[in-house]
Each structure stands twice: as C-alpha cells, then as structure tokens.
Design a protein around this motif. Structure first.
Motif, mmCIF file in Angstrom:
data_model
loop_
_atom_site.group_PDB
_atom_site.id
_atom_site.type_symbol
_atom_site.label_atom_id
_atom_site.label_comp_id
_atom_site.label_asym_id
_atom_site.label_seq_id
_atom_site.Cartn_x
_atom_site.Cartn_y
_atom_site.Cartn_z
ATOM 1 N N ARG A 100 0.808 -1.216 0.000
ATOM 2 C CA ARG A 100 0.000 0.000 0.000
ATOM 3 C C ARG A 100 0.843 1.267 0.000
ATOM 4 N NH1 ARG A 100 -3.586 -2.731 4.672
ATOM 5 N NH2 ARG A 100 -5.132 -3.798 3.366
ATOM 6 N N THR A 101 2.025 1.210 0.633
ATOM 7 C CA THR A 101 2.809 2.434 0.822
ATOM 8 C C THR A 101 3.979 2.587 -0.145
ATOM 9 O OG1 THR A 101 4.165 1.345 2.526
ATOM 10 C CG2 THR A 101 2.204 2.565 3.260
ATOM 11 N N GLU A 102 4.557 1.470 -0.586
ATOM 12 C CA GLU A 102 5.752 1.558 -1.427
ATOM 13 C C GLU A 102 5.526 1.086 -2.856
ATOM 14 O OE1 GLU A 102 9.404 0.203 0.179
ATOM 15 O OE2 GLU A 102 8.942 0.833 2.213
ATOM 16 N N LYS A 103 4.430 0.411 -3.117
ATOM 17 C CA LYS A 103 4.036 -0.014 -4.460
ATOM 18 C C LYS A 103 5.165 -0.704 -5.238
ATOM 19 C CE LYS A 103 0.689 3.764 -4.824
ATOM 20 N NZ LYS A 103 0.241 4.937 -5.615
ATOM 21 N N PRO A 104 5.580 -1.889 -4.801
ATOM 22 C CA PRO A 104 6.603 -2.618 -5.562
ATOM 23 C C PRO A 104 6.092 -2.972 -6.951
ATOM 24 C CG PRO A 104 5.573 -4.047 -3.932
ATOM 25 C CD PRO A 104 5.094 -2.661 -3.646
ATOM 26 N N ASP A 105 7.020 -3.199 -7.879
ATOM 27 C CA ASP A 105 6.625 -3.591 -9.228
ATOM 28 C C ASP A 105 6.048 -4.996 -9.245
ATOM 29 O OD1 ASP A 105 7.648 -1.230 -10.672
ATOM 30 O OD2 ASP A 105 9.585 -1.963 -9.960
ATOM 31 N N MET A 106 6.657 -5.883 -8.463
ATOM 32 C CA MET A 106 6.216 -7.280 -8.405
ATOM 33 C C MET A 106 6.287 -7.781 -6.969
ATOM 34 S SD MET A 106 7.799 -9.099 -11.800
ATOM 35 C CE MET A 106 9.501 -8.656 -11.479
ATOM 36 N N THR A 107 5.429 -8.738 -6.663
ATOM 37 C CA THR A 107 5.442 -9.379 -5.353
ATOM 38 C C THR A 107 5.522 -10.893 -5.532
ATOM 39 O OG1 THR A 107 4.170 -7.627 -4.265
ATOM 40 C CG2 THR A 107 4.142 -9.790 -3.227
ATOM 41 N N ILE A 108 6.452 -11.507 -4.816
ATOM 42 C CA ILE A 108 6.536 -12.966 -4.741
ATOM 43 C C ILE A 108 5.944 -13.338 -3.390
ATOM 44 C CG2 ILE A 108 8.045 -14.986 -4.749
ATOM 45 C CD1 ILE A 108 10.082 -13.294 -6.298
ATOM 46 N N LEU A 109 4.837 -14.056 -3.414
ATOM 47 C CA LEU A 109 4.029 -14.265 -2.208
ATOM 48 C C LEU A 109 3.928 -15.736 -1.832
ATOM 49 C CD1 LEU A 109 1.961 -13.224 -0.070
ATOM 50 C CD2 LEU A 109 0.205 -13.449 -1.851
ATOM 51 N N ASP A 110 4.400 -16.073 -0.642
ATOM 52 C CA ASP A 110 4.206 -17.412 -0.092
ATOM 53 C C ASP A 110 2.818 -17.476 0.533
ATOM 54 O OD1 ASP A 110 4.488 -19.943 0.965
ATOM 55 O OD2 ASP A 110 5.677 -19.284 2.684
ATOM 56 N N LEU A 111 2.080 -18.532 0.245
ATOM 57 C CA LEU A 111 0.726 -18.639 0.806
ATOM 58 C C LEU A 111 0.721 -19.081 2.271
ATOM 59 C CD1 LEU A 111 -1.392 -20.205 -2.089
ATOM 60 C CD2 LEU A 111 -1.009 -17.799 -1.524
ATOM 61 N N GLY A 112 1.779 -19.767 2.711
ATOM 62 C CA GLY A 112 1.806 -20.297 4.079
ATOM 63 C C GLY A 112 2.432 -19.334 5.055
ATOM 64 N N LEU A 113 1.748 -18.238 5.340
ATOM 65 C CA LEU A 113 2.285 -17.213 6.235
ATOM 66 C C LEU A 113 1.816 -17.431 7.669
ATOM 67 C CD1 LEU A 113 1.754 -14.162 3.859
ATOM 68 C CD2 LEU A 113 3.885 -15.397 4.313
ATOM 69 N N PRO A 114 2.555 -16.936 8.652
ATOM 70 C CA PRO A 114 2.230 -17.238 10.047
ATOM 71 C C PRO A 114 1.034 -16.497 10.615
ATOM 72 C CG PRO A 114 4.143 -15.800 9.933
ATOM 73 C CD PRO A 114 3.839 -16.211 8.527
ATOM 74 N N ASP A 115 0.675 -15.344 10.030
ATOM 75 C CA ASP A 115 -0.354 -14.529 10.661
ATOM 76 C C ASP A 115 -1.685 -14.507 9.918
ATOM 77 O OD1 ASP A 115 0.823 -13.136 8.547
ATOM 78 O OD2 ASP A 115 0.365 -11.183 9.435
ATOM 79 N N MET A 116 -1.680 -14.792 8.621
ATOM 80 C CA MET A 116 -2.921 -14.805 7.859
ATOM 81 C C MET A 116 -2.724 -15.627 6.595
ATOM 82 S SD MET A 116 -2.784 -10.758 6.722
ATOM 83 C CE MET A 116 -4.341 -10.753 5.856
ATOM 84 N N ASP A 117 -3.824 -16.116 6.046
ATOM 85 C CA ASP A 117 -3.738 -16.958 4.863
ATOM 86 C C ASP A 117 -3.276 -16.144 3.667
ATOM 87 O OD1 ASP A 117 -4.505 -19.717 3.689
ATOM 88 O OD2 ASP A 117 -5.381 -18.264 2.306
ATOM 89 N N GLY A 118 -2.385 -16.751 2.872
ATOM 90 C CA GLY A 118 -1.833 -16.053 1.718
ATOM 91 C C GLY A 118 -2.880 -15.644 0.699
ATOM 92 N N ILE A 119 -3.949 -16.417 0.565
ATOM 93 C CA ILE A 119 -5.010 -16.061 -0.380
ATOM 94 C C ILE A 119 -5.686 -14.762 0.042
ATOM 95 C CG2 ILE A 119 -7.246 -16.746 -1.313
ATOM 96 C CD1 ILE A 119 -4.950 -18.232 -2.579
ATOM 97 N N GLU A 120 -5.862 -14.579 1.342
ATOM 98 C CA GLU A 120 -6.439 -13.330 1.844
ATOM 99 C C GLU A 120 -5.507 -12.158 1.538
ATOM 100 O OE1 GLU A 120 -7.924 -11.257 6.034
ATOM 101 O OE2 GLU A 120 -7.186 -13.328 6.033
ATOM 102 N N VAL A 121 -4.198 -12.379 1.738
ATOM 103 C CA VAL A 121 -3.216 -11.341 1.409
ATOM 104 C C VAL A 121 -3.281 -11.014 -0.080
ATOM 105 C CG1 VAL A 121 -0.766 -10.740 1.371
ATOM 106 C CG2 VAL A 121 -1.690 -12.070 3.279
ATOM 107 N N LEU A 122 -3.370 -12.048 -0.894
ATOM 108 C CA LEU A 122 -3.439 -11.885 -2.348
ATOM 109 C C LEU A 122 -4.638 -11.031 -2.752
ATOM 110 C CD1 LEU A 122 -2.677 -12.612 -5.283
ATOM 111 C CD2 LEU A 122 -3.912 -14.771 -4.956
#
Length: 219
Positions: free
Chosen positions: A41-63
C-alpha cells in the motif's frame, strides 16, 4: 525493478534475495501478511513474490487484499500447495503466476521475466530506443551494434527508464528500483549513475525533467 518477497522461511528468503539481487533486482523481504500489505500500500513494488503459508494470515487473503489495493501489481505465488485446486484458487484470486515448491531458481527467474514484460512499455525481451538496445534476458546493452559495459545499477536504472519510454520516472521511484532496504544511499548517487549513462550513451539520451525526475524519449 523493485520486488517484494513475502516469505517466512528465513533461509529460503535469504537465498532468493541473493539470487535476485545478482540479477539486478532490488529486493525487500517481509515475513508476514500484514507487513506485506503495508508495503504494497505504501511503497508499491513492481512485483510481489508471495508465499501462501504465512504465520499470521492466509496467503489467499493477502493476495485478494493486495490485488484490491494495487490492481496493477504483478503477483507470483510461491507455495508448497501444489494441487490443481489450490493453483486454480490462487489464479482466480488474482495471482499472475504460480510456482510450487520445491523449484529451480532459473524457473523463477524465467517466470519473473514474463511478468516484467507485462509492465511498462516492454513487450519482448528486447527493448529498443533509437540505436540503444537492452536485452532483459541476457542483461546486455548495445548501441549501434556495439556492446556497452554497464554496472549493475546503471543497467537497472537504464532498464527502468527504457521500459517506461516517454514517461517521467521520479527520483523516489528510481531509487526504490535500485536499492533495497537498509542500503546506504548517498544524496547524489542517482545523479552519478545518470551522468555515467550519459557518458556512455550520449548526453541527450536521458532527459532531466527539472524538479520531477528523468525520462527517455522515443527517438
């Protein structure tokens, strides 16, 4: 090119950061979904590599939240969930690509090159502006058919400008694509790189937009 790596496996994250930086990417890494969403939201990267198995919330929700916040961002899922149903869920939720663990770094790099071609004005691995040709596959630059030797950051800076030909790139955008978090950056570092590129490619190749940033015009 600025990549955000969202991966809670510290050893894997360190290895991927090293491999990506060797290929001229500026990489920042976080280990949680909440941190990832804040950066997106704040830095707007060009691309994100996202692991779905995160410790605090489901990766699909992050996606889904990342896609809603920044519709134009390119997102590649990295996950141990290799089933067809999980892949379909990820793609339907807004991912641009999907890579199952374990994977080869070369395959990841190839997929990132595909995502890069969806950004800016570049449509193939060759980006040409006048006599200057940049090959995003080999990281080589030539001018009038002769190879031009560039440093890693000179190449990254030139690539960012050429892939957005005709568009002004602000100082902050360019610095985000050249440097990762924690790197010391001198106040005139960007100007030094611009100066060096002008010496190698001609003084008129990169235009200064005073008070805004820099631009390469289509010749």
């Amino acid at each position: 090119m600025h990549i955000l790596l969202v991966e809670d496996d510290t050893s894997l994250a360190a290895a991927l950061c090293k491999a990506l930086r060797q290929k001229n990417y500026a990489v920042n890494t976080v280990a949680t979904g909440r941190e990832a969403l804040h950066v997106i939201r704040t830095e707007k990267p060009d691309m994100t590599i996202l692991d779905l198995g995160l410790p605090d919330m489901d990766g699909i929700e992050v996606l889904k939240k990342a896609r809603h916040s920044q519709p134009e961002i390119q997102i590649l899922i990295l996950t141990a969930r290799s089933g067809t149903e999980e892949k379909i869920t990820g793609l339907d939720s807004g991912a641009d690509d999907y890579l199952a663990k374990p994977f080869e770094v070369d395959e990841l790099l190839a997929r990132l090159r595909v995502l890069e071609r969806r950004l800016g004005s570049a449509k193939t691995s060759l980006v040409a502006v006048g006599d200057v040709v940049l090959d995003t596959t080999t990281n080589m630059v030539s001018m009038s058919g002769q190879n031009v030797e560039l440093s890693r950051r000179e190449y990254s800076l030139l690539r960012s400008l050429m892939e957005n030909v005709g568009r002004v790139q602000t100082r902050s955008v360019l610095e985000n694509r050249l440097y990762s978090w924690g790197e010391e950056v001198s106040s005139n570092a960007l100007e030094v790189h611009i100066h060096n590129l002008r010496k190698k490619l001609g003084s008129d190749f990169i235009k200064t937009v005073r008070g805004v940033g820099y631009r390469v015009n289509q010749l």
